[in-house]
Scaffold this motif. Structure first.
Motif, PDB file in Angstrom:
ATOM      1  N   THR A 232      18.835  88.543  22.662  1.00 57.83           N
ATOM      2  CA  THR A 232      17.546  88.038  22.183  1.00 57.83           C
ATOM      3  C   THR A 232      16.568  87.778  23.321  1.00 57.83           C
ATOM      4  O   THR A 232      15.397  87.498  23.065  1.00 57.83           O
ATOM      5  CB  THR A 232      17.741  86.738  21.379  1.00 57.83           C
TER       6      THR A 232
ATOM      7  N   GLN B 197      10.621  93.166  21.331  1.00 59.36           N
ATOM      8  CA  GLN B 197      10.826  92.516  20.041  1.00 59.36           C
ATOM      9  C   GLN B 197       9.526  92.492  19.250  1.00 59.36           C
ATOM     10  O   GLN B 197       8.435  92.531  19.809  1.00 59.36           O
ATOM     11  CB  GLN B 197      11.377  91.109  20.222  1.00 59.36           C
TER      12      GLN B 197
ATOM     13  N   GLU C 276       7.696  90.751  15.599  1.00 56.55           N
ATOM     14  CA  GLU C 276       7.796  89.794  14.503  1.00 56.55           C
ATOM     15  C   GLU C 276       7.137  90.408  13.281  1.00 56.55           C
ATOM     16  O   GLU C 276       5.971  90.816  13.329  1.00 56.55           O
ATOM     17  CB  GLU C 276       7.106  88.476  14.891  1.00 56.55           C
ATOM     18  N   ARG C 277       7.922  90.550  12.219  1.00 56.77           N
ATOM     19  CA  ARG C 277       7.388  91.161  11.012  1.00 56.77           C
ATOM     20  C   ARG C 277       7.922  90.386   9.803  1.00 56.77           C
ATOM     21  O   ARG C 277       9.124  90.143   9.704  1.00 56.77           O
ATOM     22  CB  ARG C 277       7.846  92.629  10.937  1.00 56.77           C
ATOM     23  N   ASN C 278       7.014  90.022   8.899  1.00 56.50           N
ATOM     24  CA  ASN C 278       7.357  89.255   7.701  1.00 56.50           C
ATOM     25  C   ASN C 278       8.140  87.986   8.058  1.00 56.50           C
ATOM     26  O   ASN C 278       9.102  87.633   7.390  1.00 56.50           O
ATOM     27  CB  ASN C 278       8.167  90.117   6.710  1.00 56.50           C
ATOM     28  N   GLY C 279       7.738  87.358   9.146  1.00 58.15           N
ATOM     29  CA  GLY C 279       8.379  86.111   9.558  1.00 58.15           C
ATOM     30  C   GLY C 279       9.743  86.301  10.190  1.00 58.15           C
ATOM     31  O   GLY C 279      10.416  85.335  10.520  1.00 58.15           O
ATOM     32  N   GLU C 280      10.179  87.541  10.364  1.00 59.22           N
ATOM     33  CA  GLU C 280      11.476  87.815  10.992  1.00 59.22           C
ATOM     34  C   GLU C 280      11.261  88.521  12.316  1.00 59.22           C
ATOM     35  O   GLU C 280      10.348  89.356  12.421  1.00 59.22           O
ATOM     36  CB  GLU C 280      12.328  88.700  10.075  1.00 59.22           C
ATOM     37  N   THR C 281      12.096  88.189  13.292  1.00 60.94           N
ATOM     38  CA  THR C 281      11.968  88.818  14.592  1.00 60.94           C
ATOM     39  C   THR C 281      12.986  89.947  14.714  1.00 60.94           C
ATOM     40  O   THR C 281      14.165  89.760  14.420  1.00 60.94           O
ATOM     41  CB  THR C 281      12.172  87.795  15.712  1.00 60.94           C
ATOM     42  N   TYR C 282      12.514  91.107  15.093  1.00 59.46           N
ATOM     43  CA  TYR C 282      13.382  92.271  15.292  1.00 59.46           C
ATOM     44  C   TYR C 282      13.477  92.555  16.784  1.00 59.46           C
ATOM     45  O   TYR C 282      12.473  92.487  17.494  1.00 59.46           O
ATOM     46  CB  TYR C 282      12.825  93.495  14.546  1.00 59.46           C
ATOM     47  N   TYR C 283      14.678  92.864  17.233  1.00 60.72           N
ATOM     48  CA  TYR C 283      14.910  93.119  18.658  1.00 60.72           C
ATOM     49  C   TYR C 283      15.305  94.573  18.846  1.00 60.72           C
ATOM     50  O   TYR C 283      16.067  95.130  18.051  1.00 60.72           O
ATOM     51  CB  TYR C 283      16.014  92.194  19.186  1.00 60.72           C
TER      52      TYR C 283
END
Ligand SMILES: [Zn+2]
Length: 92
Positions: free
Chosen positions: A68, A73, A75-82
């Protein structure tokens, strides 16, 4: 002449005896130091756990697990993608 020789020999013997005593004392001290040093590695294994405390997130593009702490990274729809790389992030 013999007296000088005698003094020389006795001096050499004295020095070698002193060296032996110093060497013996040094080995005793090093043994004591190693004795305390042997106990330290026993408490070491718990120190290795912090390296595994890094949370890994799955790259949604290629499926690789990335820490992480990565800069890639989103941030999309309140979620973080790595992501493992900028290429994977661009594909996403
Ligand atoms: Zn990837």
């Amino acid at each position: 002449v013999f007296r000088v020789l005698f003094y020389l020999i006795s001096a050499i013997v004295l020095i070698s005896v002193l060296r032996g005593v110093i060497g013996f004392l040094a080995s005793l001290f090093s043994q004591a130091a190693f004795g305390t040093g042997r106990r330290a590695p026993v408490s070491k294994p718990p120190a290795q756990s912090p390296t595994h405390s890094h949370t890994l997130k799955r790259d949604p593009v290629c499926g690789t697990f990335v820490p992480t702490s990565t800069n890639e990274q989103i941030e999309r729809n309140g979620e973080t993608y790595y992501f493992c790389s900028a290429a994977c992030r661009a594909k996403f």
